[in-house]
Write a protein that holds these residues in place. Structure first.
Motif, PDB file in Angstrom:
ATOM      1  N   CYS A  71     -54.556  47.785  41.976  1.00  0.00           N
ATOM      2  CA  CYS A  71     -53.737  46.247  43.421  1.00  0.00           C
ATOM      3  C   CYS A  71     -53.349  47.978  44.519  1.00  0.00           C
ATOM      4  O   CYS A  71     -53.699  49.305  44.434  1.00  0.00           O
ATOM      5  CB  CYS A  71     -52.461  45.934  43.875  1.00  0.00           C
ATOM      6  N   GLU A  72     -53.597  47.784  45.452  1.00  0.00           N
ATOM      7  CA  GLU A  72     -53.944  48.845  47.520  1.00  0.00           C
ATOM      8  C   GLU A  72     -52.574  49.170  46.727  1.00  0.00           C
ATOM      9  O   GLU A  72     -52.186  49.841  46.760  1.00  0.00           O
ATOM     10  CB  GLU A  72     -53.909  47.933  47.886  1.00  0.00           C
ATOM     11  N   ASN A  73     -51.144  49.238  46.948  1.00  0.00           N
ATOM     12  CA  ASN A  73     -49.679  49.562  47.229  1.00  0.00           C
ATOM     13  C   ASN A  73     -49.684  51.001  45.920  1.00  0.00           C
ATOM     14  O   ASN A  73     -49.490  51.520  46.041  1.00  0.00           O
ATOM     15  CB  ASN A  73     -49.250  48.576  47.465  1.00  0.00           C
ATOM     16  N   LYS A  74     -50.473  50.185  44.748  1.00  0.00           N
ATOM     17  CA  LYS A  74     -50.291  51.579  43.754  1.00  0.00           C
ATOM     18  C   LYS A  74     -51.166  52.767  44.235  1.00  0.00           C
ATOM     19  O   LYS A  74     -50.587  53.970  43.842  1.00  0.00           O
ATOM     20  CB  LYS A  74     -50.878  50.562  42.447  1.00  0.00           C
ATOM     21  N   VAL A  76     -52.171  53.228  46.678  1.00  0.00           N
ATOM     22  CA  VAL A  76     -51.332  54.382  48.152  1.00  0.00           C
ATOM     23  C   VAL A  76     -49.845  55.329  47.576  1.00  0.00           C
ATOM     24  O   VAL A  76     -50.106  56.160  47.440  1.00  0.00           O
ATOM     25  CB  VAL A  76     -50.626  53.670  48.849  1.00  0.00           C
ATOM     26  N   TRP A  77     -49.329  54.676  46.614  1.00  0.00           N
ATOM     27  CA  TRP A  77     -48.623  55.838  46.098  1.00  0.00           C
ATOM     28  C   TRP A  77     -48.887  56.573  45.192  1.00  0.00           C
ATOM     29  O   TRP A  77     -48.382  57.658  45.009  1.00  0.00           O
ATOM     30  CB  TRP A  77     -47.499  54.483  45.048  1.00  0.00           C
ATOM     31  N   PHE A  78     -49.786  56.682  44.723  1.00  0.00           N
ATOM     32  CA  PHE A  78     -50.371  57.556  43.306  1.00  0.00           C
ATOM     33  C   PHE A  78     -51.150  58.745  44.376  1.00  0.00           C
ATOM     34  O   PHE A  78     -51.173  59.328  44.298  1.00  0.00           O
ATOM     35  CB  PHE A  78     -51.468  56.644  42.572  1.00  0.00           C
ATOM     36  N   ALA A 148     -54.001  49.614  54.535  1.00  0.00           N
ATOM     37  CA  ALA A 148     -52.331  50.579  53.537  1.00  0.00           C
ATOM     38  C   ALA A 148     -54.035  51.523  53.802  1.00  0.00           C
ATOM     39  O   ALA A 148     -53.432  52.308  54.107  1.00  0.00           O
ATOM     40  CB  ALA A 148     -52.456  49.686  52.802  1.00  0.00           C
ATOM     41  N   LEU A 149     -54.946  51.489  52.945  1.00  0.00           N
ATOM     42  CA  LEU A 149     -55.944  52.799  52.324  1.00  0.00           C
ATOM     43  C   LEU A 149     -56.096  53.712  53.744  1.00  0.00           C
ATOM     44  O   LEU A 149     -56.159  55.032  53.416  1.00  0.00           O
ATOM     45  CB  LEU A 149     -56.491  52.012  50.848  1.00  0.00           C
ATOM     46  N   ASN A 150     -57.107  52.491  54.188  1.00  0.00           N
ATOM     47  CA  ASN A 150     -57.738  53.166  55.100  1.00  0.00           C
ATOM     48  C   ASN A 150     -57.135  54.197  56.583  1.00  0.00           C
ATOM     49  O   ASN A 150     -57.246  54.789  56.967  1.00  0.00           O
ATOM     50  CB  ASN A 150     -58.155  51.782  55.823  1.00  0.00           C
TER      51      ASN A 150
END
Length: 195
Positions: A71-74, A76-78, A148-150
């Motif tokens: 998922c996107e938040n994971k 970003v965390w990674f 968030a990723l962008n």
């Protein structure tokens, strides 16, 4: 009895038939995914596999309830924890003693981290893994390439531009002009034209 009516199979046979169709449908998809992975170019595997393995280790170390599902938040965390602050490795092709220390105009050392192109390669490898998860039907999450990723990539790109300006990076470095002075350039041009 109506002659046009077709006899209906018993309900247990219908359920059995649907289950067999679902199994065959899943098997066909799994074969296609395996074939897609096997026939992927060797260099793509060489670039993606270590990054995907690093993702799997990250998820295992964190102990996520849903495992390595993306998922996107994971993602970003990674990236924040494992990728963005990783320092650039020196080239194995440079001669010893050729290490270039980057400093600001004041002489302060600049810590060089992975460039945006390397970060995008990590994202491509992870999104590739997500697409396989999505095709298998095990990942309900939308694409990890969200806002968030962008936003993280845009911030990284701006930071890289700022770092290069601090370093006074010569954008013409590595061109023909590095090894030729004006007289040699004229000589080369004359040789090419009148050989």
């Amino acid at each position: 009895m109506d002659a046009s009516a077709t006899p209906q199979p018993p309900p247990d046979r219908v359920a059995e038939r649907r289950a067999a169709l679902d199994v065959e449908l899943f098997a066909q998809g799994a074969r296609a995914l395996a074939q897609a992975r096997e026939t992927r170019p060797r260099n793509t595997n060489k670039m993606y596999n270590p990054k995907q393995k690093e993702w799997q280790e990250f998820c295992a170390n964190k102990g996520f309830k849903d495992g390595e599902l993306m998922c996107e938040n994971k993602v970003v965390w990674f990236l924040n924890e494992r990728v963005l602050e990783r320092e650039i490795q020196g080239s194995r092709y440079k001669r010893r003693g050729e290490k270039k220390d980057c400093t600001t105009a004041d002489g302060d050392a600049i810590r060089q981290t992975l460039r945006i192109s390397a970060v995008k390669l990590y994202i491509a490898a992870i999104v590739n893994l997500w697409s396989f998860q999505k095709s298998k039907g095990i990942n309900p999450h939308p694409t990890p390439r969200g806002e968030a990723l962008n936003g993280l990539l845009r911030a990284r790109s701006r930071g890289e531009h700022k770092r290069r300006r601090l370093e006074f990076t010569d954008r013409a470095a590595g061109t023909l002009q590095d090894s030729y002075d004006k007289a040699k350039m004229i000589e080369v041009i004359c040789f090419c034209w009148w050989g």
